[in-house]
Write an enzyme that holds these catalytic residues in place. Structure first.
Site, mmCIF file in Angstrom:
data_model
loop_
_atom_site.group_PDB
_atom_site.id
_atom_site.type_symbol
_atom_site.label_atom_id
_atom_site.label_comp_id
_atom_site.label_asym_id
_atom_site.label_seq_id
_atom_site.Cartn_x
_atom_site.Cartn_y
_atom_site.Cartn_z
ATOM 1 N N ASP A 142 0.863 -1.186 0.000
ATOM 2 C CA ASP A 142 0.000 0.000 0.000
ATOM 3 C C ASP A 142 0.892 1.225 0.000
ATOM 4 O O ASP A 142 1.806 1.335 0.846
ATOM 5 C CB ASP A 142 -0.922 0.002 1.229
ATOM 6 C CG ASP A 142 -1.971 1.090 1.119
ATOM 7 O OD1 ASP A 142 -3.024 0.834 0.509
ATOM 8 O OD2 ASP A 142 -1.726 2.197 1.648
ATOM 9 N N HIS A 155 -4.611 14.296 -9.971
ATOM 10 C CA HIS A 155 -4.791 12.864 -10.250
ATOM 11 C C HIS A 155 -3.939 12.380 -11.417
ATOM 12 O O HIS A 155 -3.583 11.201 -11.482
ATOM 13 C CB HIS A 155 -6.272 12.572 -10.529
ATOM 14 C CG HIS A 155 -7.115 12.633 -9.297
ATOM 15 N ND1 HIS A 155 -7.202 11.591 -8.401
ATOM 16 C CD2 HIS A 155 -7.898 13.626 -8.798
ATOM 17 C CE1 HIS A 155 -8.011 11.922 -7.411
ATOM 18 N NE2 HIS A 155 -8.448 13.152 -7.617
ATOM 19 N N ASP A 159 -1.755 9.131 -11.189
ATOM 20 C CA ASP A 159 -1.782 8.012 -12.139
ATOM 21 C C ASP A 159 -0.372 7.646 -12.593
ATOM 22 O O ASP A 159 -0.044 6.463 -12.766
ATOM 23 C CB ASP A 159 -2.644 8.375 -13.356
ATOM 24 C CG ASP A 159 -4.125 8.459 -13.001
ATOM 25 O OD1 ASP A 159 -4.507 7.999 -11.907
ATOM 26 O OD2 ASP A 159 -4.900 8.984 -13.830
ATOM 27 N N GLU A 185 -4.455 2.486 -4.383
ATOM 28 C CA GLU A 185 -2.994 2.437 -4.305
ATOM 29 C C GLU A 185 -2.500 1.119 -3.707
ATOM 30 O O GLU A 185 -1.375 1.043 -3.207
ATOM 31 C CB GLU A 185 -2.475 3.621 -3.476
ATOM 32 C CG GLU A 185 -2.888 3.609 -2.015
ATOM 33 C CD GLU A 185 -4.204 4.316 -1.744
ATOM 34 O OE1 GLU A 185 -4.392 4.787 -0.608
ATOM 35 O OE2 GLU A 185 -5.045 4.405 -2.663
#
Length: 263
Positions: A142, A155, A159, A185
């Site tokens: 994570d 974002h 990405d 994630e």
């Protein structure tokens, strides 16, 4: 039962040929008579009949040829073309089906396997490795504070980070490992034939690789870290229980300060 046009045409063709054959046999029977008998006054009419039979036979054969060339053959060609189109359509649909199936098992953003593929693969690995008495390792990753990356840089940058982490995981794992993005994630790796010690070393290398990975956003260099939870299958738990145990270790890594491996 209904017949196809080409089948009906074929039957007509056969009937015409059989009729022509029957006339030829009848004419042949007339010709088998004694030659002297044929010259008797009463037999002269047989010559006229034979002449008509041969003419009728020629007409039937000509009709059969005409029917075959101008009706049966075009029907056959049409049917062949339709079958060719059907085969091409079937091939296209099959390829599209495979593409859709692949898309259903692939994460669109990173190109990795997705959660559905991961769940199926994990179950299958456990079933197969239970037969050969070999360990199966699981790593759950994570990314730390990933929400801040999205909030601060947008974002699009987030990405790019996910794609970069995906590339790092692919580069640092083996070809037979299952590497998947579970969502958001979170990533996971199924690493067969690895005990806790070797799995921990691999996880530490990947954690370090992610932490040292250069990610640039304009003039800003981002530093991304990941927390990792590990588990080795105890040969009793289900795939869900196995994953839950690795996920609990991930929680421990987060609780202990992040950017670390917990096993």
């Amino acid at each position: 039962m209904r017949f196809h046009k080409s089948e009906s045409a074929f039957f007509v063709f056969i009937v015409v040929i059989l009729a022509a054959g029957a006339l030829i046999l009848y004419a042949y029977g007339l010709l088998r008579s004694d030659v002297a008998d044929l010259y008797q006054p009463g037999r002269m009419q047989d010559f006229a009949l034979l002449n008509r039979l041969l003419f009728a036979t020629g007409v039937l054969i000509a009709t059969a040829l005409f029917f075959g060339i101008f009706f049966i053959y075009p029907l056959i060609r049409t049917q062949v073309k339709e079958e060719g189109k059907l085969r091409a359509m079937t091939k296209t649909l099959s390829a599209r089906s495979e593409t859709l199936e692949q898309a259903a098992l692939t994460d669109a953003l990173t190109g990795m396997q997705n959660r559905r593929y991961f769940d199926e693969a994990l179950t299958e690995y456990l079933e197969e490795f239970s037969k050969i008495d070999k360990p199966v390792g699981l790593m759950v990753f994570d990314l730390d504070h990933f929400k801040q990356v999205n909030d601060t840089h947008g974002h699009d940058v987030g990405d790019e980070v996910l794609r970069a982490v995906a590339g790092c995981l692919k580069d640092m794992t083996r070809y037979h490992d299952v590497v998947a993005r579970l969502g958001g994630e979170e990533f996971a790796v199924v690493a067969p034939n690895m005990d806790v010690e070797s799995l921990s070393r691999l996880a530490e290398r990947i954690r370090s690789g992610i932490a040292n990975m250069p990610i640039l956003s304009g003039n800003v260099r981002l530093r991304i870290t990941a927390s990792v939870g590990l588990a080795v299958w105890d040969r009793k738990e289900s795939a869900e229980e196995f994953f839950r145990r690795a996920d609990q270790q991930l929680y421990q890594a987060k609780k202990q300060g992040r950017n670390r491996v917990s096993a």
